[in-house]
Structures are given as structure tokens and as C-alpha cells.
Design a protein around this motif. Structure first.
Motif, short mmCIF file in Angstrom:
data_model
loop_
_atom_site.label_atom_id
_atom_site.label_comp_id
_atom_site.label_asym_id
_atom_site.label_seq_id
_atom_site.Cartn_x
_atom_site.Cartn_y
_atom_site.Cartn_z
N ILE A 1 2.02 -1.95 -8.94
CA ILE A 1 3.26 -1.18 -8.88
C ILE A 1 4.13 -1.47 -10.11
O ILE A 1 4.67 -0.55 -10.74
CB ILE A 1 4.03 -1.51 -7.59
CG1 ILE A 1 3.29 -0.95 -6.37
CG2 ILE A 1 5.46 -0.96 -7.64
CD1 ILE A 1 3.89 -1.38 -5.04
N PHE A 2 4.24 -2.75 -10.47
CA PHE A 2 5.04 -3.12 -11.63
C PHE A 2 4.50 -2.47 -12.90
O PHE A 2 5.26 -1.93 -13.71
CB PHE A 2 5.02 -4.64 -11.80
CG PHE A 2 6.13 -5.34 -11.07
CD1 PHE A 2 6.74 -4.74 -9.99
CD2 PHE A 2 6.55 -6.60 -11.45
CE1 PHE A 2 7.75 -5.38 -9.30
CE2 PHE A 2 7.57 -7.25 -10.78
CZ PHE A 2 8.17 -6.63 -9.70
N ILE B 1 0.84 -1.20 0.00
CA ILE B 1 0.00 0.00 0.00
C ILE B 1 0.87 1.25 0.00
O ILE B 1 0.66 2.18 -0.79
CB ILE B 1 -0.94 0.00 1.23
CG1 ILE B 1 -1.98 -1.12 1.10
CG2 ILE B 1 -1.64 1.35 1.37
CD1 ILE B 1 -2.84 -1.30 2.33
N CYS B 2 1.88 1.27 0.88
CA CYS B 2 2.79 2.42 0.93
C CYS B 2 3.55 2.58 -0.39
O CYS B 2 3.70 3.69 -0.90
CB CYS B 2 3.79 2.24 2.08
SG CYS B 2 3.04 2.22 3.72
N GLY B 3 4.00 1.45 -0.94
CA GLY B 3 4.73 1.50 -2.20
C GLY B 3 3.87 2.01 -3.34
O GLY B 3 4.33 2.77 -4.20
N THR B 4 2.61 1.59 -3.38
CA THR B 4 1.69 2.04 -4.43
C THR B 4 1.48 3.55 -4.37
O THR B 4 1.52 4.24 -5.39
CB THR B 4 0.33 1.32 -4.29
OG1 THR B 4 0.53 -0.10 -4.38
CG2 THR B 4 -0.62 1.76 -5.39
N PHE C 1 2.68 6.19 -7.35
CA PHE C 1 1.73 7.07 -8.03
C PHE C 1 2.11 8.53 -7.85
O PHE C 1 2.07 9.32 -8.80
CB PHE C 1 0.31 6.83 -7.52
CG PHE C 1 -0.44 5.79 -8.28
CD1 PHE C 1 -1.12 6.11 -9.45
CD2 PHE C 1 -0.47 4.47 -7.86
CE1 PHE C 1 -1.80 5.16 -10.17
CE2 PHE C 1 -1.15 3.50 -8.58
CZ PHE C 1 -1.82 3.84 -9.73
N VAL C 2 2.51 8.91 -6.64
CA VAL C 2 2.92 10.30 -6.40
C VAL C 2 4.13 10.64 -7.25
O VAL C 2 4.20 11.72 -7.87
CB VAL C 2 3.23 10.52 -4.90
CG1 VAL C 2 3.89 11.89 -4.69
CG2 VAL C 2 1.96 10.42 -4.07
N PHE C 3 5.10 9.72 -7.32
CA PHE C 3 6.32 9.96 -8.08
C PHE C 3 6.01 10.19 -9.55
O PHE C 3 6.52 11.16 -10.16
CB PHE C 3 7.26 8.76 -7.92
CG PHE C 3 8.53 8.86 -8.72
CD1 PHE C 3 9.55 9.70 -8.32
CD2 PHE C 3 8.69 8.11 -9.87
CE1 PHE C 3 10.72 9.79 -9.06
CE2 PHE C 3 9.85 8.19 -10.62
CZ PHE C 3 10.87 9.04 -10.21
#
Length: 368
Positions: A324-325, A27-30, A34-36
Motif C-alpha cells: 500500500i505504501f 487486504i481491503c486497503g490494498t 489499487f482501484v483509486f
């Protein structure tokens, strides 16, 4: 009558309970991903309708194989033959339909039957020999890849078999893997100027997105099925038990061997779904399809919070890992970055995910 608290039961705070959720890292990685990409590629069309469809389609491809890998890893096993199974199943479909002239629906059923049999064989060998699944499925990675190339050359003298698209026209089962749904909805959205249309050529005036591919439908369906199976059924508890402590699970009546064999079969099923969708999309089969997909599936699952030791994981986390991928792969393209950086990302995110999962495992078990 007042309730009493059993002193043997250790209370867990809401914060700690949230911290040990397997999908927390995903969840944190997603969110970060997206923000990046909103910051560096937000004005490139990545988040326009066509861009969203692009990375959703790529994410769905990862998700289909990650779902099978997730359940198998939770059961305490690995399957490194997934990538080779994709190429092999696609070649079976092409040979049976194009070279033998059988209906495509029969070719698809043949591919699924063969894949499920190989999955069962993988599981049976792991159980009967006691060998690590890493070794058994590594052997099948080479066996299936070699068989795929040999069968292709033997029947067509080349490693790419075309003509499946023509053979699949009007086939009822082929549409379930290569068709699209909600086409009229996107026509309406185009008429309402919500999504763009082609402004030149033979498709002028038609919506750029003409439907949702069945590959995405399969990904969503498999994710829902696996999540419900894992969290709402007794069999789901058996999967966790088989991966957590197989011997203890046997003592309480869990059919560990059957659970693991079925999970190998489910992984083969997911790989064949992916292969069939690819064959229907490209209208051909290629011997090199699925290369390295087994590792990408495992990385998706690890990013999603599954432990390499088994007994812990989440389908939701694996699905987020696939998302994410997909976003990163397409985001690098929209940002104009070198495509090889995607592999750099895979390696980096794998190390970070394993470190975080190890930290979570220590929180759960109280290890130092």
C-alpha cells in the motif's frame, strides 16, 4: 460412535473467523488503493511495466524493514532504532571498504556482525533492565545516528562517503545485494514487444527493465521465511506467546527472553539488508539514510493488522501494508500530486488502522 461437542469450546462462525484475520484490513486497503489509482492515474504509465517496477521496488524497501518489525511487535516489543541502523550499517560498509581498503564482502559481513551485536544488546537491555523497548531503542536511535555522523566526519570530513560502487565491482557478495536477475527474460520480452525499449541514446534498443533487482528478491525471501517461521514452526508459536502473555508463556516453558532477543537481532538484520542494498544501488553511504524508516515500518505492520500490545499479527498483512505504501507513494507522483501528501496519508491510515485493530481486538476478547 458419535462425536460429542465440548460445551467449553465456543464455536466460531466462518464469517467471524474471517473478520478476525489480522490481514483483513490490509487486504481491503490494498483493493481500495489499487482501484483509486487505476481511476486517477491509470493512463499515466503507472501500471505499465516500468511503472509497476517503480512501485514494486519502493514496496520492497518498505517490506524488508516491515518484516523484522512485524515479528518483533508480535513478540510484544518495538525497535525505534531501525532507521538509524540503516544509516549506521551503510556507513560501516563504506568506511571498511573505501577508507580501509578491505574487500567489500568483508565490509558487508562486518556491518551484519555489528548490527546483530547491537540488536542483541537492545534485547538484552530490555530484558535485564525491565525498561520499555520504546525507551531503550529510542536511546539507540540517537546513539547510532550520532555515531554515524561522527564516524563519517572523522574518516572523510563529510557525511557522504562515495566510492563503494567502484570497490564493489566483481565482488561476489556485493552482487547478492546490488545485482539483478532474469535479465535475459526481459530482453526476450522486449524482442517480443511485450515491454518497451529505449529509443535513443547509448542504450537504444535495450529493454527499459533489464532485470529484477536483488532488493525485491530479498524482500520476497524474507517475507516467505518470516511467514513460514511464524505459522509453521514451534518457534513461531513462541513468538505469539511471548507477545500475548509473557509470564504465562514462561510458566509453560517458553524461553521468552531468548525469543525477544532473537527478534531484536532479526530486526537489525533486516535493517542491514536494506542498508546494504541501498549502498550497492547508490554506490555510496550517507549519514542521513533511513531517516524516519522506523515509523514507516511500524505503520506498515499496524496497517497489516498487528496489535500494538503484541501477540497478534501477520507477515502477510505487513507485506500488504508495505505494498500500500509503495503504490500510494508512486501513485501520487504519477498523478502529479504534491509529494508531501504522502505524509498526510501515513497519518490518516495509521489512525484508521489502529481504530480497526482495536475493534478486532474487542471482537476477539469480547470486550465492550
Amino acid at each position: 460412535m458419535t462425536a460429542t461437542t465440548d460445551e467449553r469450546v465456543k464455536s466460531v462462525s466462518g464469517f467471524r473467523r474471517a473478520m478476525i484475520r489480522p490481514e483483513l484490513g490490509a487486504i481491503c486497503g490494498t483493493i481500495l488503493v489499487f482501484v483509486f489509482f487505476v481511476l486517477i492515474a491509470g493512463d499515466t504509465g503507472m501500471f505499465a511495466a516500468q511503472g509497476v517496477m517503480n512501485w514494486t521496488l519502493v514496496s520492497a524497501q518498505f517490506a524488508i524493514i516491515a518484516v523484522g518489525a512485524c515479528l518483533l511487535m508480535i513478540a510484544g516489543e518495538f525497535d525505534l532504532s531501525v532507521g538509524s541502523m540503516i544509516g549506521f550499517a551503510g556507513t560501516v560498509i563504506a568506511i571498511v571498504s573505501v577508507q580501509w581498503g578491505w574487500p567489500v564482502w568483508i565490509a558487508i559481513l562486518c556491518a551484519f556482525a555489528v548490527a546483530l551485536a547491537i540488536g542483541a544488546l537492545n534485547g538484552w537491555l530490555v530484558i535485564r533492565t525491565g525498561l520499555p523497548s520504546f525507551i531503550v531503542t529510542l536511546a539507540f536511535l540517537y546513539i547510532l545516528r550520532g555515531l554515524t555522523i561522527w564516524l563519517s566526519i572523522l574518516t572523510t570530513r563529510q557525511t557522504i562517503i562515495g566510492g563503494v560502487g567502484e570497490a564493489a565491482k566483481g565482488d561476489w557478495l556485493a552482487w547478492l545485494f546490488g545485482g539483478k536477475i532474469f535479465g535475459s527474460l526481459f530482453v526476450w520480452l522486449a524482442d517480443a514487444d511485450v515491454i518497451a525499449t529505449y529509443d535513443r541514446g547509448a542504450r537504444s534498443g535495450q529493454p527499459i527493465i533489464d532485470g529484477i533487482p536483488m532488493l525485491i528478491v530479498w524482500a520476497i525471501g524474507l517475507m516467505i521465511f518470516a511467514h513460514v517461521l511464524l505459522t509453521r514452526t514451534r518457534f513461531g508459536n513462541w513468538i505469539y506467546a511471548a507477545g500475548g502473555d509473557a509470564q504465562a508463556a514462561r510458566y509453560v516453558g517458553v524461553p521468552v527472553d531468548r525469543v525477544k532477543i532473537l527478534m531484536f537481532m532479526f530486526t537489525a538484520f533486516c535493517a542491514t539488508v536494506f542498508a546494504t542494498c541501498q549502498v550497492m544501488e547508490f554506490g555510496s553511504a550517507a549519514a542521513d539514510r533511513g531517516l524516519l524508516k522506523e515509523f514507516e515500518a511500524i505503520i506498515c505492520v499496524v496497517i497489516g493488522g498487528a496489535l500494538l500490545t503484541g501477540g497478534y499479527g501477520s507477515v502477510v498483512g505487513a507485506a500488504l501494508g508495505a505494498l500500500i505504501f509503495g503504490v500510494v507513494q508512486q501513485g501520487l507522483f504519477f498523478a502529479g500530486a504534491e509529494s508531501s501528501l504522502f505524509r498526510v496519508f501515513l497519518g490518516t491510515i495509521l489512525i484508521l488502522a489502529v481504530i480497526m485493530n482495536t475493534f478486532i481486538r474487542r471482537m476477539i476478547t469480547g470486550e465492550r
